[in-house]
Design an enzyme around this catalytic site. Structure first.
Site, mmCIF file in Angstrom:
data_model
loop_
_atom_site.group_PDB
_atom_site.id
_atom_site.type_symbol
_atom_site.label_atom_id
_atom_site.label_comp_id
_atom_site.label_asym_id
_atom_site.label_seq_id
_atom_site.Cartn_x
_atom_site.Cartn_y
_atom_site.Cartn_z
ATOM 1 N N LYS A 35 4.941 -5.571 -0.007
ATOM 2 C CA LYS A 35 5.428 -5.139 1.318
ATOM 3 C C LYS A 35 4.249 -4.786 2.227
ATOM 4 C CE LYS A 35 6.054 -0.536 -0.616
ATOM 5 N NZ LYS A 35 6.981 0.311 -1.382
ATOM 6 N N TYR A 255 -17.766 11.751 21.376
ATOM 7 C CA TYR A 255 -16.738 12.422 22.182
ATOM 8 C C TYR A 255 -16.656 13.905 21.856
ATOM 9 C CZ TYR A 255 -14.797 8.042 23.933
ATOM 10 O OH TYR A 255 -14.614 6.846 24.570
ATOM 11 N N MET A 303 -12.751 4.475 19.082
ATOM 12 C CA MET A 303 -11.863 3.328 18.876
ATOM 13 C C MET A 303 -12.599 2.145 18.246
ATOM 14 S SD MET A 303 -9.413 1.303 21.570
ATOM 15 C CE MET A 303 -8.532 2.755 22.106
HETATM 16 C C1 LIG Z 1 6.409 0.534 -2.699
HETATM 17 C C2 LIG Z 1 7.269 0.584 -3.895
HETATM 18 C C3 LIG Z 1 6.726 0.403 -5.173
HETATM 19 C C4 LIG Z 1 5.231 0.273 -5.436
HETATM 20 O O1 LIG Z 1 4.652 1.550 -5.386
HETATM 21 P P1 LIG Z 1 3.093 1.768 -5.727
HETATM 22 O O2 LIG Z 1 2.932 3.234 -5.724
HETATM 23 O O3 LIG Z 1 2.329 1.122 -4.611
HETATM 24 O O4 LIG Z 1 2.832 1.127 -7.024
HETATM 25 C C5 LIG Z 1 7.591 0.358 -6.241
HETATM 26 N N1 LIG Z 1 8.932 0.513 -6.074
HETATM 27 C C6 LIG Z 1 9.474 0.712 -4.861
HETATM 28 C C7 LIG Z 1 10.946 0.882 -4.733
HETATM 29 C C8 LIG Z 1 8.672 0.767 -3.737
HETATM 30 O O5 LIG Z 1 9.209 0.975 -2.541
#
Ligand SMILES: *Cc1c(COP(=O)(O)O)cnc(C)c1O
Length: 358
Positions: A35, A255, A303
Site C-alpha cells: 500500500k 529561518y 523546503m
Molecule cells: C499495513 C498493514 C500491514 C503491514 O504492516 P507492517 O507493520 O508494515 O508490517 C499488515 N496488515 C494490515 C491489515 C495492514 O494494514
C-alpha cells in the site's frame, strides 16, 4: 550543476527481505503489503521484485488496479475491502481478494448480482478497535458470508495487532488469546502477523503473514535497526552539497535564526528539504553523511535545503554526495532524531523525488 535528491531503490534488497521473511516464518505464505506506493518505493518496482510472494496487499482498489495495469498477475488483497457495489464488481472482474470487515460490506455481498466467484478474507476485531467484526458478532458474520452465492468457500480469518512492536505489552497476548477463543471451532486459514509480529510473536505467524515495513528493510521495533535482524535497507535517500561556506561565531543559520554558531563553522548547504519529504522535525544534530562522513544538521529544515556542520571534515566540496538515510545511515536513527517512525519517512518521500532502480 545542481542535482535534485533521489531515492535509490535496491530491488535485490527487496528480494532478500522477502527471503528473510520466509526464513523467519517458514510455514507461512506471504501476503506482501504494497500500500501507499509500496511504502514510497514505487508500486511497480516493488510488485516486480516481489512477484514471488504468495500475494500482494493494498489498502485501496485504485492501488490494486494500478498493480494489474502494471502487469501483476499475483493474487491481490484489498485490505479494506470494497466500499461500493461498483468496487465489488471491479474486484470480481479483476479477481481481487476482498476483506470483509463490516456489516455494510456483508450486505453489499449479499446483494451483489450473480458474477465471478470472489475470494474473501474476514476480519475479526480483537482489540485494535478499528476495522472488523467484534468477537460476539464474528461467528454470525462468517456464517452469513459463507452462505452467499459467489463467495468462495472458507474465507481466511484475519485480525490485526495493535502493539506487536512492544514485546512487554500484554495487549498482544490478549489479542492472540481472544483470536483463539473466537475462532477455535471455525474453518478457514488464519492471518494475524504484520512485520512486528512476524519478528516478535512466533504464535502469530499462522497460515499467512502480512509483512510491510520489514520488506523495505526497516525495523518496526522501538530499538535497533533492520540490519540487526538480517534485513537490507531498500531505499537510500540521497542529495548533494550545493554550497559550502563559513559562518562566524555568533552568526545564525536559516529561518528564524534558530541555530547560532558557537564558533567559526564550516557549513554545507544540501539539496533536500521538507518539499522532498525530509522531515522538518529533524532537529539540529540529526546526522547526514557527507562524502561518507557523518555531519550534524544545523538550523531548520527548509523546503528545498538543509544545512550541516562540516567543520573538520576534509575536502567537502560542492557536488559532494550526501546520504540522508539508507545503506550507510539507518533510517531508524533518523526517525528517532525527527520524532517520527520509519514508515512515515519512506511513505513521505514526495513525488518530485525520482526513484532510481539500482
Ligand atoms: C499495513 C498493514 C500491514 C503491514 O504492516 P507492517 O507493520 O508494515 O508490517 C499488515 N496488515 C494490515 C491489515 C495492514 O494494514
Amino acid at each position: 550543476m545542481q542535482n535534485p535528491p533521489r531515492a535509490l531503490i535496491d530491488v535485490s534488497a527487496l528480494r532478500h527481505n522477502l527471503a528473510r521473511v520466509r526464513e523467519i516464518a517458514p510455514g507461512a505464505r506471504v501476503m506482501a503489503v504494497l500500500k501507499a506506493n509500496a511504502y514510497g518505493h514505487g508500486l511497480e518496482t516493488a510488485a516486480a521484485a516481489l512477484a514471488d510472494a504468495d500475494g500482494l496487499a493494498v489498502a485501496r482498489i485504485e492501488e490494486a488496479l494500478a498493480l494489474r495495469a502494471a502487469g501483476s498477475r499475483n493474487r491481490i488483497l484489498l485490505l479494506q475491502g470494497a466500499s461500493s457495489a461498483a468496487q465489488l464488481a471491479m474486484a470480481a472482474r479483476d479477481g481481487f481478494d476482498v476483506m470483509v470487515h463490516s456489516l455494510e460490506q456483508l450486505v453489499m455481498l449479499e446483494q451483489r448480482p450473480p458474477g465471478a466467484m470472489l475470494r474473501t478474507w474476514i476480519k475479526l476485531d480483537t482489540g485494535m478497535n478499528r476495522l472488523g467484526f467484534r468477537v460476539e458478532e464474528f461467528a454470525g458474520a462468517l456464517a452469513r458470508l459463507v452462505r452467499i452465492d459467489g463467495v468462495a468457500p472458507d474465507p481466511t480469518i484475519v485480525t490485526h495487532l495493535a502493539s506487536a512492536d512492544e514485546v512487554a505489552d500484554p495487549k498482544t497476548q490478549q489479542q492472540l488469546d481472544s483470536f483463539e477463543a473466537a475462532t477455535r471451532a471455525l474453518p478457514g486459514e488464519r492471518s494475524i502477523a504484520n512485520s512486528a509480529a512476524i519478528l516478535a510473536w512466533p504464535a502469530s505467524r499462522r497460515d499467512w503473514v502480512r509483512p510491510g515495513l520489514m520488506l523495505y528493510g526497516a525495523s518496526p521495533c522501538p530499538r535497533g535497526s533492520g540490519t540487526d535482524i538480517g534485513l537490507r535497507p531498500v531505499m537510500t535517500f540521497q542529495a548533494e552539497v550545493i554550497a559550502v561556506k563559513t559562518v562566524e561565531a555568533g552568526e545564525t543559520v536559516g529561518y528564524g535564526g534558530a541555530w547560532r554558531a558557537g564558533r567559526r563553522t564550516s557549513m554545507a548547504v544540501i539539496s533536500v528539504g521538507y518539499g522532498d519529504g525530509y522531515p522538518r522535525s529533524a532537529g539540529p544534530g540529526t546526522p547526514v553523511l557527507v562524502d561518507g562522513q557523518r555531519a550534524p544538521l544545523i538550523g531548520r529544515v527548509s523546503m528545498d535545503m538543509v544545512t550541516a556542520d562540516v567543520t573538520g571534515l576534509p575536502g567537502v566540496r560542492v557536488g559532494a554526495p550526501v546520504e540522508l538515510w539508507g545503506g550507510m545511515l539507518p533510517i531508524e536513527d533518523i526517525a528517532r532524531c525527527a520524532d517520527r517512525i520509519p514508515y512515515e519517512l519512506i511513505c513521505g518521500v514526495t513525488p518530485r523525488v525520482p526513484r532510481i532502480i539500482s
